[in-house]
Design a protein around this motif. Structure first.
Motif, PDB file in Angstrom:
ATOM      1  N   ASN A  60      46.326  50.713  52.327  1.00  0.00           N
ATOM      2  CA  ASN A  60      46.791  51.385  51.115  1.00  0.00           C
ATOM      3  C   ASN A  60      48.309  51.551  51.118  1.00  0.00           C
ATOM      4  O   ASN A  60      48.967  51.396  50.082  1.00  0.00           O
ATOM      5  N   ALA A  61      48.865  51.853  52.297  1.00  0.00           N
ATOM      6  CA  ALA A  61      50.317  52.012  52.399  1.00  0.00           C
ATOM      7  C   ALA A  61      51.033  50.702  52.097  1.00  0.00           C
ATOM      8  O   ALA A  61      52.119  50.690  51.494  1.00  0.00           O
ATOM      9  N   LYS A  62      50.425  49.585  52.509  1.00  0.00           N
ATOM     10  CA  LYS A  62      51.029  48.281  52.232  1.00  0.00           C
ATOM     11  C   LYS A  62      51.171  48.054  50.731  1.00  0.00           C
ATOM     12  O   LYS A  62      52.240  47.681  50.233  1.00  0.00           O
ATOM     13  N   VAL A  63      50.068  48.307  50.010  1.00  0.00           N
ATOM     14  CA  VAL A  63      50.096  48.111  48.553  1.00  0.00           C
ATOM     15  C   VAL A  63      51.048  49.102  47.896  1.00  0.00           C
ATOM     16  O   VAL A  63      51.652  48.807  46.861  1.00  0.00           O
ATOM     17  N   ALA A  64      51.225  50.280  48.511  1.00  0.00           N
ATOM     18  CA  ALA A  64      52.084  51.319  47.942  1.00  0.00           C
ATOM     19  C   ALA A  64      53.567  51.098  48.224  1.00  0.00           C
ATOM     20  O   ALA A  64      54.393  51.933  47.854  1.00  0.00           O
ATOM     21  N   GLY A  65      53.932  50.010  48.895  1.00  0.00           N
ATOM     22  CA  GLY A  65      55.349  49.687  49.064  1.00  0.00           C
ATOM     23  C   GLY A  65      55.856  49.660  50.491  1.00  0.00           C
ATOM     24  O   GLY A  65      57.052  49.396  50.722  1.00  0.00           O
ATOM     25  N   MET A  66      54.995  49.909  51.473  1.00  0.00           N
ATOM     26  CA  MET A  66      55.452  49.923  52.854  1.00  0.00           C
ATOM     27  C   MET A  66      55.991  48.566  53.299  1.00  0.00           C
ATOM     28  O   MET A  66      56.991  48.487  54.022  1.00  0.00           O
ATOM     29  N   SER A  67      55.328  47.484  52.873  1.00  0.00           N
ATOM     30  CA  SER A  67      55.765  46.140  53.278  1.00  0.00           C
ATOM     31  C   SER A  67      57.196  45.860  52.857  1.00  0.00           C
ATOM     32  O   SER A  67      57.987  45.278  53.620  1.00  0.00           O
ATOM     33  N   THR A  68      57.545  46.309  51.656  1.00  0.00           N
ATOM     34  CA  THR A  68      58.912  46.089  51.155  1.00  0.00           C
ATOM     35  C   THR A  68      59.915  46.942  51.915  1.00  0.00           C
ATOM     36  O   THR A  68      60.962  46.452  52.366  1.00  0.00           O
ATOM     37  N   ASP A  69      59.585  48.231  52.095  1.00  0.00           N
ATOM     38  CA  ASP A  69      60.535  49.156  52.722  1.00  0.00           C
ATOM     39  C   ASP A  69      60.778  48.834  54.195  1.00  0.00           C
ATOM     40  O   ASP A  69      61.882  49.053  54.715  1.00  0.00           O
ATOM     41  N   ASN A 294      44.137  43.127  44.268  1.00  0.00           N
ATOM     42  CA  ASN A 294      45.470  42.966  43.690  1.00  0.00           C
ATOM     43  C   ASN A 294      45.729  41.500  43.327  1.00  0.00           C
ATOM     44  O   ASN A 294      46.277  41.182  42.251  1.00  0.00           O
ATOM     45  N   GLU A 295      45.308  40.583  44.202  1.00  0.00           N
ATOM     46  CA  GLU A 295      45.523  39.158  43.975  1.00  0.00           C
ATOM     47  C   GLU A 295      44.607  38.582  42.886  1.00  0.00           C
ATOM     48  O   GLU A 295      44.817  37.465  42.416  1.00  0.00           O
ATOM     49  N   LEU A 296      43.570  39.349  42.484  1.00  0.00           N
ATOM     50  CA  LEU A 296      42.720  38.894  41.383  1.00  0.00           C
ATOM     51  C   LEU A 296      43.421  39.064  40.031  1.00  0.00           C
ATOM     52  O   LEU A 296      42.881  38.657  38.998  1.00  0.00           O
ATOM     53  N   GLY A 297      44.600  39.690  40.052  1.00  0.00           N
ATOM     54  CA  GLY A 297      45.369  39.823  38.814  1.00  0.00           C
ATOM     55  C   GLY A 297      45.555  41.252  38.362  1.00  0.00           C
ATOM     56  O   GLY A 297      46.148  41.506  37.314  1.00  0.00           O
ATOM     57  N   TYR A 298      45.057  42.219  39.137  1.00  0.00           N
ATOM     58  CA  TYR A 298      45.195  43.621  38.772  1.00  0.00           C
ATOM     59  C   TYR A 298      46.501  44.186  39.348  1.00  0.00           C
ATOM     60  O   TYR A 298      47.001  43.720  40.362  1.00  0.00           O
ATOM     61  N   SER A 299      47.024  45.230  38.699  1.00  0.00           N
ATOM     62  CA  SER A 299      48.249  45.860  39.183  1.00  0.00           C
ATOM     63  C   SER A 299      47.964  46.589  40.491  1.00  0.00           C
ATOM     64  O   SER A 299      46.812  46.837  40.846  1.00  0.00           O
ATOM     65  N   ALA A 300      49.029  46.949  41.199  1.00  0.00           N
ATOM     66  CA  ALA A 300      48.861  47.639  42.483  1.00  0.00           C
ATOM     67  C   ALA A 300      48.102  48.959  42.310  1.00  0.00           C
ATOM     68  O   ALA A 300      47.201  49.273  43.084  1.00  0.00           O
ATOM     69  N   SER A 307      39.379  49.443  44.268  1.00  0.00           N
ATOM     70  CA  SER A 307      38.839  49.314  45.623  1.00  0.00           C
ATOM     71  C   SER A 307      37.801  50.399  45.912  1.00  0.00           C
ATOM     72  O   SER A 307      37.116  50.348  46.935  1.00  0.00           O
ATOM     73  N   VAL A 308      37.676  51.381  45.011  1.00  0.00           N
ATOM     74  CA  VAL A 308      36.755  52.497  45.235  1.00  0.00           C
ATOM     75  C   VAL A 308      35.284  52.100  45.052  1.00  0.00           C
ATOM     76  O   VAL A 308      34.455  52.367  45.933  1.00  0.00           O
ATOM     77  N   PRO A 309      34.861  51.484  43.907  1.00  0.00           N
ATOM     78  CA  PRO A 309      33.438  51.202  43.691  1.00  0.00           C
ATOM     79  C   PRO A 309      32.747  50.404  44.791  1.00  0.00           C
ATOM     80  O   PRO A 309      31.597  50.734  45.143  1.00  0.00           O
ATOM     81  N   PRO A 310      33.350  49.349  45.379  1.00  0.00           N
ATOM     82  CA  PRO A 310      32.649  48.648  46.464  1.00  0.00           C
ATOM     83  C   PRO A 310      32.301  49.559  47.634  1.00  0.00           C
ATOM     84  O   PRO A 310      31.209  49.447  48.212  1.00  0.00           O
TER      85      PRO A 310
END
Length: 481
Positions: A60-69, A294-300, A307-310
């Motif tokens: 979750n942190a990765k999608v929230a911007g950790m990879s960039t920072d 995210n890669e299926l075309g949805y925003s972060a 990711s919750v329903p599965p």
């Protein structure tokens, strides 16, 4: 403090085991188990929730911007995710032995405080190197929780009642995936508060919550049935004798030969391969489901929510399958069934580029992977005879299986379709099906062999003390299929 066997003997020395068990009606027996449920499960289930939440929140942190920072380019994120599992796997067996030699009410909360502090301090990481060091310490601190609690539950419930309880406990890990997505969606909005990024607040707040729950556990956790104050003396006598009967009166004290038994048993390694086939897909979903969606075309932000329903579906399926497995006293068929459902989901993810069918595939993948985990753990516990051997086998299997987390961390490297990742997971699911089928055949073969031996040598339960130190090799021990 005395050993568990000494505690049991002190409690029941004046009572005949068969008499204690047979005097109670089925309704009264169920009432005692429910009483234990209400004292144990509401406590250990949140422990599992926070364990998995703190383990996989890096996704979750990765999608929230950790990879960039932190400039996590190339395989840096994968390495940071993977290093967790190295100390995690190494420390699991020693931790379960320490649990046996100490008190669960002290050992389990203590390791929880440790990993909660590490998670909280992860909000201060400012480079790839510091992230890797933090993940190493997190893996070391978390190692004892999952095998420890499963072993702990096996000291309270007979084998035929374990699957549904482990399912309730483990369902928290699937909820952690859902809860983590919801939390991350909300916490991301704290971007800039206190000079921290949103992804740093994910680590900080979730770590603090873990420490608070750990401190409560010090005062609310019970050690063993023989010393449980919430049970009356007749209730303690009943559950203690049920456990002794269920375990064929096998040894429960510490001796190094029981550790050696676990390490020399070929079935331990077959179970480890089986568990590996389950864990690689499980961690792949936990670590990368927000990224895949995210890669299926949805925003972060929407990927965090979607990711919750599965995970919710996986949680519901886990409890249902656990209950049905105990009801029919079967393990293998439910594991093979779950793996087959997950295979269908991954085939959809692999073959279909459209967002709708691929998302359905993600849901099926989670349902199929998570639903048989509790059943697999109950199977491992049920088929290891003797308290210490059971604890060591369980820790060995979980440790070996969790090496799969290293594999899971490096297979999703080819966006947006992730053919390498999905294909690898399908291979491990096939391994799970094959090893489960072999184990069913093997346990059935061994049971028939023992029945023939008992008949030929006139071995009955009256002679059970002769085989006390043999573990599941005892001719009176029967494997669950």
């Amino acid at each position: 403090m005395g050993t568990l066997r000494e505690d049991l003997d002190d409690t029941t020395s004046h009572l005949d085991e068969k008499q204690v068990i047979e005097e109670l009606s089925p309704a009264e027996r169920a009432r005692i188990l429910r009483k234990i449920d209400w004292r144990l499960l509401p406590l250990v289930t949140p422990l599992c929730l926070f364990s998995f939440l703190d383990r996989v929140n890096i996704g979750n942190a990765k999608v929230a911007g950790m990879s960039t920072d932190l400039n996590l380019t190339g395989f840096k994120f994968n390495i940071a995710a993977a290093v967790f599992f190295i100390p995690y796997c190494i420390a699991e067996v020693p931790s379960n032995i320490a649990l046996k030699l100490s008190r669960p009410s002290r050992w389990i909360p203590a390791i929880m405080v440790a990993w909660g502090v590490v998670t909280t301090l992860m909000c201060l990481v400012n480079s790839f190197e510091s992230l890797v060091i933090a993940r190493l310490f997190l893996g070391l601190a978390e190692a004892g929780l999952f095998p420890g609690v499963n072993y702990y539950l096996s000291l309270w419930y007979p084998r035929s009642e374990l699957s549904k309880r482990i399912a309730i406990f483990f369902s928290a890990s699937t909820i952690a995936g859902a809860f983590g997505g919801l939390l991350a969606y909300g916490i991301e909005n704290m971007e800039g508060v206190g000079g921290l990024h949103g992804w740093q607040w994910i680590f900080c707040l979730e770590g603090i919550a873990t420490v608070l729950v750990a401190f409560l556990s010090f005062f609310l956790m019970y050690d063993y049935p023989a010393t449980a104050e919430f049970l009356t003396e007749p209730e303690r006598a009943y559950i203690v004798n049920v456990l002794k009967e269920d375990g064929n009166n096998l040894a429960s004290h510490y001796h190094i030969r029981f550790v050696v038994q676990a390490m020399k048993d070929y079935k331990t390694y077959i179970q480890a391969l089986m568990y590996l086939g389950l864990i690689v897909p499980g961690y792949a979903i936990a670590l990368f489901s927000p990224t895949i969606i995210n890669e299926l075309g949805y925003s972060a932000a929407n990927a965090q929510l979607l990711s919750v329903p599965p995970f919710v579906a996986g949680c519901i399926a886990t409890v249902i399958v656990g209950i049905q497995s105990d009801k029919h006293n079967l393990r293998g068929p439910y594991i093979i069934g779950g793996a087959s459902v997950s295979l269908v989901g991954y085939i959809l993810l692999y073959c279909d580029a459209q967002a709708g069918p691929s998302y359905v595939g993600a849901c099926l993948a989670a349902i199929g992977v998570y639903s048989p985990v509790a059943v697999a753990l109950a199977w491992i516990i049920s088929n290891a005879g003797g308290d210490l051997k059971r604890g060591v086998v369980l820790a060995m299997v979980i440790a070996f299986g969790n090496l799969g987390g290293i594999c899971s961390s490096f297979i999703y490297i080819d966006p947006p379709r992730y053919h390498i990742g999905h294909g690898t997971v399908m291979g491990f699911l096939s391994l799970l099906i094959v090893t489960s089928a072999f184990s069913m055949w093997n346990y059935n073969r061994l049971n028939k062999k023992k029945e023939a031996q008992c008949l030929a040598e006139n071995i009955t339960n009256d002679r059970k003390d002769e085989f006390q130190d043999m573990g599941d090799a005892s001719p009176l021990f029967r494997y669950t299929i």
